[in-house]
Design an enzyme around this catalytic site. Structure first.
Site, PDB file in Angstrom:
ATOM      1  N   HIS A 226     -13.833   0.092   0.537  1.00 28.19           N
ATOM      2  CA  HIS A 226     -14.716  -0.891   0.334  1.00 28.19           C
ATOM      3  C   HIS A 226     -14.216  -2.253   0.680  1.00 28.19           C
ATOM      4  CE1 HIS A 226     -18.218  -2.224  -1.529  1.00 28.19           C
ATOM      5  NE2 HIS A 226     -17.740  -2.811  -2.786  1.00 28.19           N
TER       6      HIS A 226
ATOM      7  N   GLU B 183     -12.662  -0.413   6.359  1.00 27.72           N
ATOM      8  CA  GLU B 183     -14.036  -0.342   6.576  1.00 27.72           C
ATOM      9  C   GLU B 183     -14.570  -1.664   6.242  1.00 27.72           C
ATOM     10  OE1 GLU B 183     -16.411   1.978   3.811  1.00 27.72           O
ATOM     11  OE2 GLU B 183     -15.076   1.760   2.060  1.00 27.72           O
TER      12      GLU B 183
ATOM     13  N   MET C  70     -11.794   4.382   4.451  1.00 28.65           N
ATOM     14  CA  MET C  70     -12.457   3.820   3.338  1.00 28.65           C
ATOM     15  C   MET C  70     -11.668   2.938   2.562  1.00 28.65           C
ATOM     16  SD  MET C  70     -14.749   7.098   2.222  1.00 28.65           S
ATOM     17  CE  MET C  70     -15.912   6.442   1.562  1.00 28.65           C
TER      18      MET C  70
ATOM     19  N   GLY D 226     -15.262   2.979 -11.478  1.00 30.16           N
ATOM     20  CA  GLY D 226     -14.554   1.944 -11.034  1.00 30.16           C
ATOM     21  C   GLY D 226     -14.969   0.677 -11.569  1.00 30.16           C
TER      22      GLY D 226
ATOM     23  N   ASP E 156     -10.188   3.314  -4.110  1.00 33.57           N
ATOM     24  CA  ASP E 156      -9.757   2.126  -3.423  1.00 33.57           C
ATOM     25  C   ASP E 156      -8.687   1.379  -3.940  1.00 33.57           C
ATOM     26  OD1 ASP E 156     -12.171   2.436  -1.947  1.00 33.57           O
ATOM     27  OD2 ASP E 156     -13.509   1.306  -3.592  1.00 33.57           O
TER      28      ASP E 156
ATOM     29  N   ARG F  23     -11.345   5.244  21.474  1.00 34.47           N
ATOM     30  CA  ARG F  23     -12.146   6.137  20.761  1.00 34.47           C
ATOM     31  C   ARG F  23     -12.254   5.679  19.278  1.00 34.47           C
ATOM     32  NH1 ARG F  23     -13.604   7.008  25.169  1.00 34.47           N
ATOM     33  NH2 ARG F  23     -13.770   8.904  26.360  1.00 34.47           N
TER      34      ARG F  23
ATOM     35  N   GLN G 197     -12.438  11.595   2.558  1.00 31.33           N
ATOM     36  CA  GLN G 197     -11.278  11.112   1.966  1.00 31.33           C
ATOM     37  C   GLN G 197     -11.531  11.067   0.534  1.00 31.33           C
ATOM     38  OE1 GLN G 197     -10.233   7.430   4.638  1.00 31.33           O
ATOM     39  NE2 GLN G 197     -12.259   7.826   5.043  1.00 31.33           N
ATOM     40  N   ARG G 198     -12.598  11.258   0.018  1.00 35.69           N
ATOM     41  CA  ARG G 198     -12.714  11.247  -1.463  1.00 35.69           C
ATOM     42  C   ARG G 198     -13.050  12.915  -1.900  1.00 35.69           C
ATOM     43  NH1 ARG G 198     -18.005   8.018  -1.989  1.00 35.69           N
ATOM     44  NH2 ARG G 198     -16.492   6.551  -3.206  1.00 35.69           N
TER      45      ARG G 198
END
Length: 357
Positions: A180, A231, A178, A111, A136, A275, A283-284
């Site tokens: 980042h 996130e 997710m 990345g 991402d 909740r 997810q990855r």
């Protein structure tokens, strides 16, 4: 004899193996004599000369395998000029091992941070090709990064599954996705799963607007609401703070993540059960989606094509449906976020999705 090195750095994702396979198969097909080496655990392997020789069998049967056969680790770019714990100069060690092995090119999969280090090695005179890996989808110069669509699939299924329990109990569910510092995953998964509210880092939210969207659904007879939260989502109040002020506030924060803060704020404002669900690293993980396998293969083959032409110092990226070489010096250090005025946002708002603004 041609010699090539591979390394995977930073967080893992579902299509790392598929991408390396694309590069390797194309190189094997076009060179009579070729040797390939895999550096273990990312840049650490290159720094310490920790590698293994790869053979065609290593690239067989990995098209649909998640993770990375080479292992990975994080060597932060901001610390690249700091010595290792045992006193090694990281950049000089990487250069030394590259030259010692007589590599013709180093293929780097990673990345933003990985890309910046790859560009640094280019500046130091090494032949480097970068392949854009991240769930991402935040790398500048490419419309798509491999790993993104697979991760969106996982996040979408997570929100899909939440729908039934949210409906049964008449609850507000917040699903933290997710991504980042950017909201690509949340935007795609939110639309794909029919989320009612989507909160992105690029569009600071007002908690009152989020509450208003939930109240509107209740008036319409809807017993539940689904909120997809990135996130990195941030409130309008926090977005006005300086970096220093925000950092201080985040240190004082007692919530595990932004989703829990939003849950408490909503519960205090509205008479609803809230909740939180955090799919996290699922997810990855897992196998790459068929679409991601195609993306990975095409990017890998084009990387091999650049190597064959001896065009080094590039990232391989997607523009529309075309694959293009992007100079590392242009792409490194730039972040690609969601444009709040883009068509996807406009279309989502026409559907009635609230972005908390």
């Amino acid at each position: 004899m041609k010699r090539f090195g591979f390394l995977t750095s930073g967080g893992d994702c579902q299509s790392l193996n598929a991408t390396m396979r694309g590069v390797a198969k194309a190189l094997y097909e076009n060179y009579e004599e070729v040797e390939m080496y895999g550096f273990l655990e990312g840049y650490k392997g290159l720094i310490y000369g920790n590698y293994k020789k790869l053979t065609p069998s290593d690239f067989s049967g990995i098209l649909n395998a998640g993770g990375t056969i080479l292992g990975t680790s994080r060597v932060p770019f901001k610390q690249i000029d700091e010595p290792t714990e045992d006193g090694l100069n990281k950049v000089e060690s990487m250069k030394k091992n590259y030259k010692k092995m007589k590599l013709d090119c180093l293929v780097v999969l990673g990345g933003n941070g990985t890309q910046k280090t790859a560009n640094r090695l280019r500046q130091e005179g090494l032949n480097v090709i970068h392949l854009p890996k991240t769930i991402d989808n935040d790398i500048w110069g490419t419309d798509i990064t491999f790993g993104f669509h697979s991760a969106v699939d996982v996040a979408t299924r997570a929100i899909d599954n939440i729908h039934t329990t949210a409906t049964s109990h008449g609850r507000v569910f917040i699903v933290e996705v997710m991504g980042h510092k950017v909201g690509w995953m949340t935007l795609y998964a939110g639309i794909a799963s029919g989320a009612d509210v989507v909160l992105l880092p690029e569009i600071p939210y007002d908690i009152k607007e989020v509450a208003k969207a939930i109240k509107k659904r209740k008036k319409a007879g809807k017993r539940f609401s689904i909120i997809a939260v990135a996130e990195g989502a941030i409130s309008k109040e926090d977005a006005k703070l300086s970096k220093k002020e925000l950092k201080k506030k985040q240190k004082e924060n007692t919530y595990p993540s932004v989703a829990y803060k939003i849950a408490d704020d909503l519960a205090a404002m509205e008479n609803v059960e809230v909740r939180v669900a955090v799919p996290g690293h699922t997810q990855r993980g897992g196998d790459p989606s068929p679409y991601d396998r195609i993306v990975a293969t095409r990017l890998g083959v084009e990387a091999a094509n650049l190597i064959i032409k001896e065009k080094y110092g590039y990232m391989v990226g997607f523009k529309g449906n075309d694959i293009v070489p992007v100079p590392l010096e242009e792409a490194a250090g730039k972040l690609k976020g969601v444009d709040p005025k883009c068509d996807m946002i406009k279309e989502a708002k026409l559907l009635g999705i609230s972005f908390g603004d």
